[in-house]
Enzyme design. Structure first.
Site, PDB file in Angstrom:
ATOM      1  N   SER A   1      33.083  -1.812 -10.410  1.00 41.90           N
ATOM      2  CA  SER A   1      32.142  -1.033 -11.216  1.00 41.90           C
ATOM      3  C   SER A   1      30.679  -1.409 -11.035  1.00 41.90           C
ATOM      4  O   SER A   1      29.809  -0.723 -11.579  1.00 41.90           O
ATOM      5  CB  SER A   1      32.527  -1.130 -12.689  1.00 41.90           C
ATOM      6  OG  SER A   1      33.694  -0.385 -12.934  1.00 41.90           O
TER       7      SER A   1
ATOM      8  N   PHE B   1      47.160   5.186 -13.937  1.00 44.24           N
ATOM      9  CA  PHE B   1      47.705   3.837 -13.765  1.00 44.24           C
ATOM     10  C   PHE B   1      48.402   3.381 -15.038  1.00 44.24           C
ATOM     11  O   PHE B   1      47.824   2.698 -15.875  1.00 44.24           O
ATOM     12  CB  PHE B   1      46.592   2.864 -13.380  1.00 44.24           C
ATOM     13  CG  PHE B   1      45.895   3.222 -12.102  1.00 44.24           C
ATOM     14  CD1 PHE B   1      46.543   3.125 -10.882  1.00 44.24           C
ATOM     15  CD2 PHE B   1      44.586   3.672 -12.123  1.00 44.24           C
ATOM     16  CE1 PHE B   1      45.903   3.461  -9.702  1.00 44.24           C
ATOM     17  CE2 PHE B   1      43.930   4.003 -10.946  1.00 44.24           C
ATOM     18  CZ  PHE B   1      44.596   3.905  -9.732  1.00 44.24           C
ATOM     19  N   GLN B   2      49.639   3.761 -15.179  1.00 39.61           N
ATOM     20  CA  GLN B   2      50.404   3.391 -16.360  1.00 39.61           C
ATOM     21  C   GLN B   2      51.463   2.334 -16.077  1.00 39.61           C
ATOM     22  O   GLN B   2      52.124   1.852 -16.992  1.00 39.61           O
ATOM     23  CB  GLN B   2      51.067   4.642 -16.958  1.00 39.61           C
ATOM     24  CG  GLN B   2      50.061   5.682 -17.409  1.00 39.61           C
ATOM     25  CD  GLN B   2      50.688   6.819 -18.188  1.00 39.61           C
ATOM     26  OE1 GLN B   2      51.709   6.634 -18.845  1.00 39.61           O
ATOM     27  NE2 GLN B   2      50.080   7.991 -18.110  1.00 39.61           N
TER      28      GLN B   2
ATOM     29  N   TYR C   1      33.705   2.886 -22.638  1.00 40.49           N
ATOM     30  CA  TYR C   1      33.662   2.828 -21.180  1.00 40.49           C
ATOM     31  C   TYR C   1      34.676   3.784 -20.556  1.00 40.49           C
ATOM     32  O   TYR C   1      35.850   3.792 -20.931  1.00 40.49           O
ATOM     33  CB  TYR C   1      33.955   1.405 -20.723  1.00 40.49           C
ATOM     34  CG  TYR C   1      33.571   1.106 -19.307  1.00 40.49           C
ATOM     35  CD1 TYR C   1      32.301   0.625 -19.001  1.00 40.49           C
ATOM     36  CD2 TYR C   1      34.466   1.281 -18.258  1.00 40.49           C
ATOM     37  CE1 TYR C   1      31.937   0.328 -17.699  1.00 40.49           C
ATOM     38  CE2 TYR C   1      34.114   0.984 -16.955  1.00 40.49           C
ATOM     39  CZ  TYR C   1      32.849   0.513 -16.679  1.00 40.49           C
ATOM     40  OH  TYR C   1      32.503   0.218 -15.389  1.00 40.49           O
ATOM     41  N   SER C   2      34.217   4.608 -19.614  1.00 43.59           N
ATOM     42  CA  SER C   2      35.105   5.558 -18.945  1.00 43.59           C
ATOM     43  C   SER C   2      34.635   5.778 -17.516  1.00 43.59           C
ATOM     44  O   SER C   2      33.494   6.206 -17.285  1.00 43.59           O
ATOM     45  CB  SER C   2      35.128   6.892 -19.683  1.00 43.59           C
ATOM     46  OG  SER C   2      35.854   7.868 -18.951  1.00 43.59           O
ATOM     47  N   ASN C   3      35.499   5.515 -16.562  1.00 45.45           N
ATOM     48  CA  ASN C   3      35.154   5.739 -15.161  1.00 45.45           C
ATOM     49  C   ASN C   3      34.920   7.208 -14.848  1.00 45.45           C
ATOM     50  O   ASN C   3      34.200   7.538 -13.904  1.00 45.45           O
ATOM     51  CB  ASN C   3      36.260   5.176 -14.266  1.00 45.45           C
ATOM     52  CG  ASN C   3      36.252   3.669 -14.232  1.00 45.45           C
ATOM     53  OD1 ASN C   3      35.276   3.044 -13.844  1.00 45.45           O
ATOM     54  ND2 ASN C   3      37.350   3.062 -14.660  1.00 45.45           N
TER      55      ASN C   3
ATOM     56  N   GLY D   1      32.457  -5.929 -12.097  1.00 43.63           N
ATOM     57  CA  GLY D   1      33.301  -4.920 -11.475  1.00 43.63           C
ATOM     58  C   GLY D   1      34.658  -5.478 -11.120  1.00 43.63           C
ATOM     59  O   GLY D   1      34.818  -6.673 -10.857  1.00 43.63           O
TER      60      GLY D   1
END
Length: 417
Positions: free
Chosen positions: A94, A151-152, A189-191, A331
């Site tokens: 990140s 991604f679980q 926070y969110s990509n 990151g």
């Protein structure tokens, strides 16, 4: 990014000899008192503590003006026992967001982009009422994170390793994820925010995002070890493995990965030296005009309950250490993590990179995390942290995402050596 992953294991065998060098680059004017030397012995001991706590390999660079210290400890590859080296390329996750935000703010300074305009003015096909460009860049948009959908489980991580995801597909997955709040309500926070930001960059400039960031930042600063891998799974230069403690107790290497799924949000490869060069130029106003740099440093609390602990700006955040605020970003991608923090004027700098992630429970003390943040306090403040109080406070402020276990997996326990 915050990813659920499996239990920790005890790190591999003890490491190699410490690789550290203190470099004095250039002279000091006779009329100026030289700065105190960097605490080389304490920095070397700090990396050793990270290694002793269970990290397979770690390297770092610390700068104070023209002084430079570099060191490494442990293994780049635990199977071959290849040594970690301080000049390695590393996936910086990140921290890529800071490159993208800087480029967009250059467009703001050129009058080609407006921070408080609805982001739908530039991307009408994704428009959400009330969400501005600024809200994407400071994570107050309320848009969900595509990570939570893709991604679980560990199986998802393996399956996506070689899959190419177009940015449009990733953006739509994130926009379909549960919202985190109303636009502008609070930091979350969110990509997905930065995938959309990358699409804005391409829409405004008419060029690929990687090409525009290279043209405006990477090439002018001479960051020759920094690049965008696109759909290539391989890091082109010397690098370490990237380990995740897996279900069966092995350290599984994820250094080869198709990074298209992290486009815009975390796909850059770089080095500690290149990152220090980038952040010094940014914080000293060499990349942005004063008005745009001030916008970048206008922050919202990362945790409203502790507003003095940390604040997030536009792809850049501050965190409070015993010696005051430092600025930068951290990151993480699978197996590689990096933290790059700097004094407000960019004089004192520290970048640390590690080659194992997802190794402990969130919110609980862990020796690797403690040692990592103690190193950063030593590097940036000049004296060892009051162990481990200051280090844990810094870690809690930024909530390191490598502490999240996989749902349904056995609860991890902090590893020793």
């Amino acid at each position: 990014m915050q990813l659920p992953l499996p239990r920790t294991i005890r790190a591999a065998a003890c490491g190699t000899a410490l690789l550290a060098v203190l470099v004095m680059a250039g002279g000091t004017p006779a009329s100026a008192a030289p700065p105190p030397p960097l605490p080389a012995e304490a920095l070397a001991a700090g990396l050793q503590q990270v290694r002793d706590a269970g990290m397979p390999g770690v390297f770092a660079e610390v700068r104070d003006g023209k002084q430079v210290w570099r060191g490494a400890r442990g293994y780049a590859d635990v199977t071959t026992r290849r040594a970690m080296l301080p000049g390695f390329q590393h996936r910086i996750g990140s921290i890529s967001k800071t490159f993208l935000a800087t480029t967009l703010l250059q467009l703001v300074g050129e009058g080609r982009l407006t921070l408080d305009a609805p982001f739908g003015d530039y991307l009408p096909e994704y428009a959400i009422d009330g969400v501005t460009v600024r809200m994407l860049l400071n994570h107050t948009s309320g848009i969900g994170d595509y990570d939570s959908v893709l991604f679980q489980s560990g199986e998802d991580i393996e399956r996506i390793r070689s899959v190419t995801y177009p940015p449009d597909e990733v953006a739509r997955i994130g926009l379909g994820a549960p919202r985190t709040g109303a636009p502008g309500e609070s930091y979350a926070y969110s990509n997905t925010n930065f995938v959309l930001a990358g699409l804005i960059l391409e829409r405004v400039t008419g060029r690929p995002a990687a090409e525009e960031m290279t043209r405006r930042i990477i090439r002018p600063l001479g960051l020759y070890q920094t690049y965008f891998p696109a759909t290539s799974t391989t890091i082109v230069g010397p690098h370490s493995a990237g380990y995740i403690p897996w279900y069966d107790g092995e350290l599984r290497d994820f250094s080869e990965y198709n990074m298209s799924v992290f486009w815009g949000a975390g796909d850059v490869v770089s080095t500690s030296a290149d990152l220090d060069t980038f952040f010094r130029a940014l914080l000293r106003g060499k990349l942005l005009e004063p008005a745009e740099l001030a916008e970048m440093r206008t922050t919202v609390p990362m945790d409203p309950a502790f507003p003095d602990a940390a604040g997030y700006g536009l792809g850049l955040y501050w965190v409070t250490l015993p010696c005051g605020q430092v600025w930068g970003h951290d990151g993480l991608v699978f197996g590689h993590s990096t933290i790059s923090w700097h004094s407000p004027d960019g004089r004192r700098q520290a970048t640390i990179a590690e080659n194992m992630t997802h190794y402990a429970l969130p919110g609980q003390p862990n020796p690797i995390t403690d040692a990592t943040f103690e190193f950063l306090v030593t590097a940036l403040c000049g004296t060892p942290a009051p162990a481990p109080t200051a280090a844990r406070a810094a870690a809690a402020a930024v909530r390191p995402p490598w502490l999240t276990p996989v749902p349904g997996a056995p609860a991890p326990t902090p590893s020793g050596r």
